[in-house]
Design an enzyme around this catalytic site. Structure first.
Site, PDB file in Angstrom:
ATOM      1  N   CYS A   1      -1.282  -7.579  -1.216  1.00  0.00           N
ATOM      2  CA  CYS A   1      -1.039  -6.457  -0.440  1.00  0.00           C
ATOM      3  C   CYS A   1       0.098  -6.805   0.382  1.00  0.00           C
ATOM      4  O   CYS A   1       0.614  -5.908   0.945  1.00  0.00           O
ATOM      5  CB  CYS A   1      -2.445  -6.331   0.389  1.00  0.00           C
ATOM      6  SG  CYS A   1      -3.796  -5.826  -0.588  1.00  0.00           S
TER       7      CYS A   1
ATOM      8  N   HIS B   1      -7.496   0.324  -4.087  1.00  0.00           N
ATOM      9  CA  HIS B   1      -6.407  -0.587  -4.626  1.00  0.00           C
ATOM     10  C   HIS B   1      -6.836  -1.531  -5.826  1.00  0.00           C
ATOM     11  O   HIS B   1      -7.879  -2.041  -5.715  1.00  0.00           O
ATOM     12  CB  HIS B   1      -6.064  -1.472  -3.353  1.00  0.00           C
ATOM     13  CG  HIS B   1      -5.460  -0.681  -2.301  1.00  0.00           C
ATOM     14  ND1 HIS B   1      -5.182  -0.922  -0.797  1.00  0.00           N
ATOM     15  CD2 HIS B   1      -5.270   0.892  -2.338  1.00  0.00           C
ATOM     16  CE1 HIS B   1      -4.806  -0.220  -0.177  1.00  0.00           C
ATOM     17  NE2 HIS B   1      -4.911   1.061  -0.786  1.00  0.00           N
TER      18      HIS B   1
ATOM     19  N   ASP C   1      -5.468  -3.822  -6.837  1.00  0.00           N
ATOM     20  CA  ASP C   1      -5.312  -5.386  -6.984  1.00  0.00           C
ATOM     21  C   ASP C   1      -6.377  -6.439  -6.641  1.00  0.00           C
ATOM     22  O   ASP C   1      -6.266  -7.657  -6.143  1.00  0.00           O
ATOM     23  CB  ASP C   1      -4.113  -5.685  -6.301  1.00  0.00           C
ATOM     24  CG  ASP C   1      -4.026  -5.123  -4.725  1.00  0.00           C
ATOM     25  OD1 ASP C   1      -4.964  -4.720  -4.479  1.00  0.00           O
ATOM     26  OD2 ASP C   1      -2.804  -5.098  -4.312  1.00  0.00           O
TER      27      ASP C   1
ATOM     28  N   ASP D   1      -2.210   5.650  -3.074  1.00  0.00           N
ATOM     29  CA  ASP D   1      -1.839   4.495  -2.507  1.00  0.00           C
ATOM     30  C   ASP D   1      -1.118   3.773  -3.684  1.00  0.00           C
ATOM     31  O   ASP D   1      -1.599   3.729  -4.697  1.00  0.00           O
ATOM     32  CB  ASP D   1      -2.934   3.838  -1.809  1.00  0.00           C
ATOM     33  CG  ASP D   1      -3.279   4.073  -0.369  1.00  0.00           C
ATOM     34  OD1 ASP D   1      -3.032   5.313  -0.123  1.00  0.00           O
ATOM     35  OD2 ASP D   1      -3.899   3.163   0.201  1.00  0.00           O
TER      36      ASP D   1
ATOM     37  N   ASP E   1       0.976  -1.057  -0.179  1.00  0.00           N
ATOM     38  CA  ASP E   1      -0.008  -0.044  -0.017  1.00  0.00           C
ATOM     39  C   ASP E   1       0.872   1.317   0.108  1.00  0.00           C
ATOM     40  O   ASP E   1       0.509   2.360  -0.698  1.00  0.00           O
ATOM     41  CB  ASP E   1      -0.979  -0.046   1.121  1.00  0.00           C
ATOM     42  CG  ASP E   1      -1.887  -1.245   1.360  1.00  0.00           C
ATOM     43  OD1 ASP E   1      -1.937  -1.834   0.274  1.00  0.00           O
ATOM     44  OD2 ASP E   1      -2.814  -1.272   2.298  1.00  0.00           O
TER      45      ASP E   1
END
Length: 366
Positions: free
Chosen positions: A351, A248, A250, A199, A121
């Protein structure tokens, strides 16, 4: 134009994409993890009305995670690290820091930090450079401190080490009247264009081409800063998320190998991907099997938060049997690992890791 990097270079930091053979990685830790105390962003990144229930289940905001939850996650993490090392990958760990301590800027204060569970992150590795992200979450302002010993070691060994402008995180950054967009409204998020924020986990690397989504932690100014910083050698492409709780990339868009990207069909319209991807195989992830996250704090699409060890080997949650089968059908070699106990700490395999060295050079795949 930069000279392409030699994979045998002495600098330990060398990573340009998500799939070159992984040789060294930082894996997060769970020591002194605190449930978030400042939740302006968190409250809009879970389904409406659920954050209060999550806080109630954990015992409130700004408190340590329950010991049994930490121990269960620690067990999964130990097995994950064992598998990485068995696959020949060097695993590094951040320093143990006390996230329970309060801190303040001249304009705001928080009663505690968060944790060191998810190094993906706060940091983006591009080639031999480590970039510290200007995160939008006040509760994560000093999260980078847990990694300073490692980064100083890498810097002394030849790595570049950069920090984006530290954001002020004033109230003006956040839309005080934010409401989730309705189906007939354009997508918008809680962070405004007050200053550059992002991020690192909102970016996915494919050599000279990097993909990003705007989200509740990443704004246009943040994307602009990174493009100017990296220069003309890299191209950044925006992927439009259909998820108003987006945070995020992902769990939305996951490059797996040259010419192959995995997407969530709930969060991505494959007909509206950047045109540069028209020659790639767009692999649509199967519907996730409901996970056993006791807090229900992560998206069900945490299922595609996988870690590529190379172009074939992929670390995937053991319970996601339909995804494991899909990976086999697509020609990959899945390595199933139990990791659901880690989900309350807001991450999975991708992550929980930060690529430091992958054996490869800077290339264009388009």
């Amino acid at each position: 134009m930069k000279t392409e990097q030699n994979p045998e270079q002495s600098c330990p930091v060398n990573s340009y994409n998500e799939w070159d053979p992984l040789e060294e990685v930082i894996v997060g830790n769970l020591d002194h993890s605190m449930f978030p105390c400042w939740n302006v962003i968190n409250e809009v990144t879970v389904p409406p009305g659920e954050w209060d229930m999550i806080e109630k289940n954990i015992g409130g905001a700004g408190v340590p995670y329950p010991p049994e939850m930490v121990e269960a996650a620690r067990k999964d993490l130990a097995e994950f690290i064992h598998i990485l090392e068995a696959e020949g990958i060097r695993v590094r760990r951040p320093d143990i820091v006390n996230h329970a301590l309060p801190y303040a800027s001249p304009d705001w204060e928080v009663s505690c930090g968060f944790c060191s569970a998810n190094p993906r992150d706060p940091f983006l590795v591009v080639g031999n450079e480590i970039i510290e992200a200007p995160m939008a979450d006040r509760g994560r302002y000093f999260e980078a401190w847990a990694y300073r010993s490692l980064f100083k070691e890498y810097f002394k060994a030849g790595a570049k080490w950069t920090a984006a402008p530290k954001p002020q995180l004033l109230n003006e950054l956040y839309d005080a009247n934010y409401q989730l967009p309705q189906p007939d409204e354009p997508m918008h998020f809680i962070v405004e264009e007050f200053e550059p924020v992002f991020d690192a986990a909102d970016f996915a690397r494919c050599g000279r081409d990097i993909f990003v989504q705007k989200s509740n932690v990443t704004n246009e100014m943040g994307i602009m800063w990174l493009q100017r910083h990296l220069g003309e050698e890299y191209r950044i492409h925006q992927v439009e998320s259909l998820c108003p709780q987006a945070i995020h990339i992902d769990t939305t868009f996951t490059p797996l190998a040259p010419g192959k990207v995995l997407i969530s069909p709930e969060y991505i319209d494959p007909n509206h991907l950047p045109p540069i991807l028209k020659s790639w195989d767009i692999l649509v992830a199967p519907t996730p099997i409901p996970n056993k996250d006791p807090l229900k704090v992560v998206s069900q699409w945490i299922s595609i938060n996988v870690l590529m060890l190379d172009e074939e080997r992929v670390i995937v949650e053991k319970s996601q049997e339909t995804l494991i089968k899909a990976f086999k059908d697509w020609g990959f070699r899945p390595i199933p690992v139990s990791f659901e106990a880690y989900y309350p700490f807001l991450g999975s395999f991708h992550c929980a890791t930060l690529d430091i060295r992958r054996r490869g050079t800077l290339q264009s795949y388009f």
